[in-house]
Write a protein that holds these residues in place. Sequence first.
Motif, PDB file in Angstrom:
ATOM      1  N   UNK A 173      36.443  43.920  30.484  1.00 18.52           N
ATOM      2  CA  UNK A 173      37.550  44.171  29.727  1.00 18.52           C
ATOM      3  C   UNK A 173      39.175  45.401  29.610  1.00 18.52           C
ATOM      4  N   UNK A 174      39.217  45.312  30.953  1.00 19.00           N
ATOM      5  CA  UNK A 174      40.521  45.931  31.265  1.00 19.00           C
ATOM      6  C   UNK A 174      41.428  44.193  31.881  1.00 19.00           C
ATOM      7  N   UNK A 175      42.976  44.731  31.823  1.00 15.58           N
ATOM      8  CA  UNK A 175      43.472  43.962  32.368  1.00 15.58           C
ATOM      9  C   UNK A 175      43.313  43.320  34.025  1.00 15.58           C
ATOM     10  N   UNK A 176      43.321  42.150  34.755  1.00 13.64           N
ATOM     11  CA  UNK A 176      42.830  41.614  35.937  1.00 13.64           C
ATOM     12  C   UNK A 176      43.832  41.067  36.637  1.00 13.64           C
ATOM     13  N   UNK A 177      44.094  41.219  37.796  1.00 14.15           N
ATOM     14  CA  UNK A 177      44.918  40.735  38.544  1.00 14.15           C
ATOM     15  C   UNK A 177      44.454  39.811  39.606  1.00 14.15           C
ATOM     16  N   UNK A 178      44.688  38.729  40.144  1.00 11.30           N
ATOM     17  CA  UNK A 178      44.510  37.469  41.331  1.00 11.30           C
ATOM     18  C   UNK A 178      45.515  38.551  42.217  1.00 11.30           C
ATOM     19  N   UNK A 179      44.741  39.024  43.406  1.00 13.85           N
ATOM     20  CA  UNK A 179      45.178  39.308  44.565  1.00 13.85           C
ATOM     21  C   UNK A 179      45.080  38.360  45.970  1.00 13.85           C
ATOM     22  N   UNK A 180      44.603  37.222  45.597  1.00 14.12           N
ATOM     23  CA  UNK A 180      44.260  36.430  46.267  1.00 14.12           C
ATOM     24  C   UNK A 180      43.251  36.202  46.628  1.00 14.12           C
TER      25      UNK A 180
END
Length: 327
Positions: free
Chosen positions: A135-142
């Motif tokens: 439910x939290x923000x998700x970022x793609x780190x590759x």
Amino acid sequence: MTQSLAGAPAPELSDRLRGRQLPHIGLLSRDEMEEVMHLGAWFRDNRYDPTYAHLLHGRVQALLFVYESTRTRMGFEAAMAQLGGTNTYLAADTTQMGRGESVADTARALDQYIDVFAGRLWKHADIEAVCANMTVPVLNACTPLDHSTHVLGELMAVAQTKGRLEGVNLVYTGMARGILHSLIRACPVLGTHLVLAVPKSYAATIDAGILDEGRKRAAAAGTRLEVVCDLRRAVEGADFVQASTLMRSMLAGEQSPEEQAVQVPEWTVTGEVLDRAGPDVLYSHSGPAHRGVCATDEVLDGPRSRVREEALNAIYAKKALLALMVR
């Protein structure tokens, strides 16, 4: 975005990215990308301004990485620390994922403990599974199909050193992996012409759906998007050459069958290659740049290199995303 913002008032933070998940850069509009890059440039030029130094006080970021990282890991950690938050780095093989726990189950557990997640994962489907179970923000780190946080920093470096993104002739060379796919999605939206200079064996592995999406975006924007399997021809007329690792096995220890067909000397960026572009061309590399394979010392350390600028901008693109998404 193209001039120094040192001493400028702190930009106001909009809510358009607040709480969002970003498995790939194609989910950002032009306005959203420009907001991230403008805020990132302000952070870069006003590093010690206290305005947002406690913005994420008490917030925790988890970094889950399946293979090693220098720039991406340090960029996320520095960015979060500068915003007043804390980090937990998780090498995947030291977690229960190393004993067979699924990505989805890991995500459900971490979701209870953290405020933002950044993941470097083997498969793009894994970051999608994280998004579906958090439910939290998700970022793609590759992942193989995206490296959005780094590409935004690369484009910031192009704008910083060339004065614009609109109309810039950008040549990418390296693996057909995350950075390439993010550039395909982002460059047409920003009005940037893109040539993908890749060996034939790599060209065959470019995701067809993303390439088709990019070509449609380029047609709508009136920009060029080409795949050229000849480095020397590809760089002709380039304003900026953006490189990434040429051999996947040298980056992550993951043997790539298509790299066995690559004739390395034909794809090493040399001074002679840059001379074909013209006197004003600039060069950068997302790192790690394996010397004598990706590029020569003359290129990496010479006056046309903007490697240091790119590494710095990549930190502040991440900082901008965290500030806009997590607060």
